[in-house]
Motif scaffolding. Sequence first.
Motif, short mmCIF file in Angstrom:
data_model
loop_
_atom_site.label_atom_id
_atom_site.label_comp_id
_atom_site.label_asym_id
_atom_site.label_seq_id
_atom_site.Cartn_x
_atom_site.Cartn_y
_atom_site.Cartn_z
N PHE A 124 4.16 16.79 9.80
CA PHE A 124 2.90 16.44 9.41
C PHE A 124 3.00 15.53 7.85
O PHE A 124 2.30 14.32 8.04
N VAL A 125 3.91 16.01 7.24
CA VAL A 125 4.07 15.12 6.13
C VAL A 125 4.49 13.94 6.03
O VAL A 125 4.36 12.78 5.78
N GLN A 126 5.45 13.82 7.19
CA GLN A 126 6.24 12.51 7.45
C GLN A 126 5.06 11.52 8.19
O GLN A 126 4.84 10.19 7.85
N LEU A 127 3.72 12.05 8.94
CA LEU A 127 2.75 11.38 9.42
C LEU A 127 2.07 10.54 8.52
O LEU A 127 1.40 9.47 8.66
N LEU A 128 2.00 10.96 7.33
CA LEU A 128 1.09 10.70 6.14
C LEU A 128 1.62 9.14 5.80
O LEU A 128 0.84 8.37 4.95
N ASP A 129 2.79 8.86 6.06
CA ASP A 129 3.29 7.45 5.76
C ASP A 129 2.67 6.47 6.45
O ASP A 129 2.40 5.19 5.87
N ARG A 130 2.07 6.78 7.66
CA ARG A 130 1.28 5.85 8.38
C ARG A 130 -0.17 5.85 8.02
O ARG A 130 -1.00 4.88 8.46
N ALA A 131 -0.52 6.57 7.03
CA ALA A 131 -2.03 6.74 6.67
C ALA A 131 -2.10 5.96 5.39
O ALA A 131 -2.42 6.46 4.29
N LYS A 132 -2.07 4.63 5.36
CA LYS A 132 -2.38 3.65 4.25
C LYS A 132 -3.74 3.95 3.52
O LYS A 132 -4.67 3.70 4.45
N PRO A 133 -4.04 4.01 2.32
CA PRO A 133 -5.46 4.36 1.87
C PRO A 133 -6.07 2.97 1.97
O PRO A 133 -5.70 1.97 1.65
N VAL A 134 -7.43 3.07 2.12
CA VAL A 134 -8.53 1.97 1.66
C VAL A 134 -9.53 2.33 0.74
O VAL A 134 -9.64 3.98 0.68
N ARG A 135 -9.87 1.71 -0.06
CA ARG A 135 -11.07 2.12 -1.03
C ARG A 135 -12.50 2.01 -0.67
O ARG A 135 -12.82 1.07 -0.33
N LEU A 143 0.82 -1.14 0.01
CA LEU A 143 0.13 0.11 -0.09
C LEU A 143 0.90 1.06 0.06
O LEU A 143 1.77 1.34 0.75
N GLU A 144 0.48 2.35 -0.90
CA GLU A 144 1.18 3.55 -1.06
C GLU A 144 0.26 4.80 -0.36
O GLU A 144 -0.53 4.90 -0.89
N SER A 145 1.18 5.34 0.56
CA SER A 145 0.53 6.61 1.14
C SER A 145 0.98 7.70 -0.05
O SER A 145 1.27 7.62 -1.09
N LEU A 146 0.39 8.89 0.55
CA LEU A 146 0.67 10.07 -0.41
C LEU A 146 2.08 10.50 -0.46
O LEU A 146 2.58 10.84 -1.56
N ILE A 147 3.01 9.87 0.56
CA ILE A 147 4.28 10.03 0.51
C ILE A 147 4.93 8.33 1.14
O ILE A 147 4.14 7.80 1.58
N TYR A 148 6.24 8.52 1.02
CA TYR A 148 6.92 7.63 1.48
C TYR A 148 8.03 7.90 2.62
O TYR A 148 8.52 8.99 2.21
N TYR A 149 8.06 7.37 3.85
CA TYR A 149 9.43 7.86 4.66
C TYR A 149 10.35 6.71 4.64
O TYR A 149 9.94 5.72 5.51
#
Length: 566
Positions: free
Chosen positions: A190-201, A74-80
Amino acid sequence: MGKFKKIIALLITVLLCLGMLVGCGNDVSTGGGSEGDKKAKEQVYSFSTLDEPTGLNPMLNTTEPDYSVQRMILESLIYYVSDENGVAVIKPGVAEDWSVNEDGTVYTFKIRENAVWNDGVPVKADDFVYTFRKMATPEVGSTNAWLFDNIILNFSEAHYSNGKNPEDIGVKAIDEKTVEFTLTKPCSYFVQLLDRAKPVREDKYEEWGEEYGSSVDKIVTNGIFELQNWEPNVKMNFVKNEKYWDAENVKLEKVNRYIVEEPAAAVQALLSGDTDFVGTNDPDWQGKIEAEGDKYTKFELVGNAPEFYGFNCSNKYFKNPKIRLAFSLAIDREKYNEDLNHGASTPLYSLVPDVINCGEKLYKDLIDEDINILKDLQEEYPDPKALLIEGLKEEGLDPDPAKMEVRYATRGTSEYSKKSAEWLLQEWQEKLGVTITIDMMEWNIMWDKVDEGDYDICTAGWSPDYNDPSTLLSIYDPVNGYFDSKKSGWTGPDADKYHELIEKASLSIDDKERAKLFYEAEKILVGTGVIAPVYCGKGTYYRANYLKGYYLSPNAGVDYTKVYIE
């Protein structure tokens, strides 16, 4: 961020430091030799671990074993991820670029036109809007939602049913490929945290409900790999996702993840040619690996989770900063490292480890002075016993340290807990003339006592939730921290000033200013002996020289787009 999460994170950190995670160059079900050469040529990477993921639902399954698998599929908006120097860096993921407004409260992300789910459906802004709204829905029970509490606008109010609905949170789709986040205040990580927010559809999440992520056929993915096969407690097999937007630059064709219960077999496998990566802190095994000559590259990874002792500042003794500090300064951290950890750790003289960033730079590099606070204090107070006696006199107590009655609560009853407690008893007897009483107790009992403020000295530690000093320093915020004034007993002018510095740092968008504010706060926390930092774990690893592009960081994951077999 409850105690259970912290204990799990700590256990994972310990496993890493003990070298129980293994990477393998070949399928462990076959031998080396020509079969290994074949697999290397085919770009197959295999590794083993002790940890079975609990599931692949990003809403509910967020332990480190879960996340390590999810970040592959799964890919978030960014990768850390870790770069070639072992430094954690932000890398574009589903979002090809992003911008932030002048006051640092509105982030806008542009999603790639060629980003699709593994069934060919385009990834859209609405996927992330849906994901964050579900996270903020109390009935969902998202285990990662707390990361965005008090960061995304109205998120906490919706998450805790405090006057807002999930539709009110500061996440919205500007158009089909643009998603916007509005924050409550500036947040440099904040941008770093987005790595932990994997998307669901939404369509599949609503269709499968509680079964989402429970099996190979109950999840849609958009990451580097697809999950091909999952045999619980045995293995997981991944194949390259040919629909991934950057598939042409991904070298690995297949990844195998095996569950191996016997960690000692890891080094044996490396030496026999069945594996290409191993971690071990056992000096005997290290010697055998190094005796093989230049077949392997050795490197060390210093951890980011500090271990420390906490003093109950409402105690009749430890309400005095001089008494607390005397106990802290009396600990020989170098000796502790050698006697108890056998060199598999690095001594700590402040709370924030050297590997922690503040923005894009290391925290320590943004401070214009030595951040080893306790080293300077050891020079200022070379005789901690004299400092202790001075504190006892200030409190009107018997100045004879031998008359003190102090209890130390262990975090567990393991052999290590016993040895470290006995080591402390001897250290404080020799340096301070104090004889402490050791209370051996299981970790859950100790944490219950901390919650109730029923302790004198406790064993503590903390695994960072993100790569920023605030994740560590905020835990002792007397107002909002995990160890708030009710648990730590810390009140008064110093505690008030500490809270003020932490709050001021949270409002700044200047990393240099933030670092200075954090350092001023740390000098109060550590410099007045509220806590006594002792060490961070350290792992030693060996990589076969044909495994390329595999870089580790204590703060970020492996960038699988860089890994290949030469």
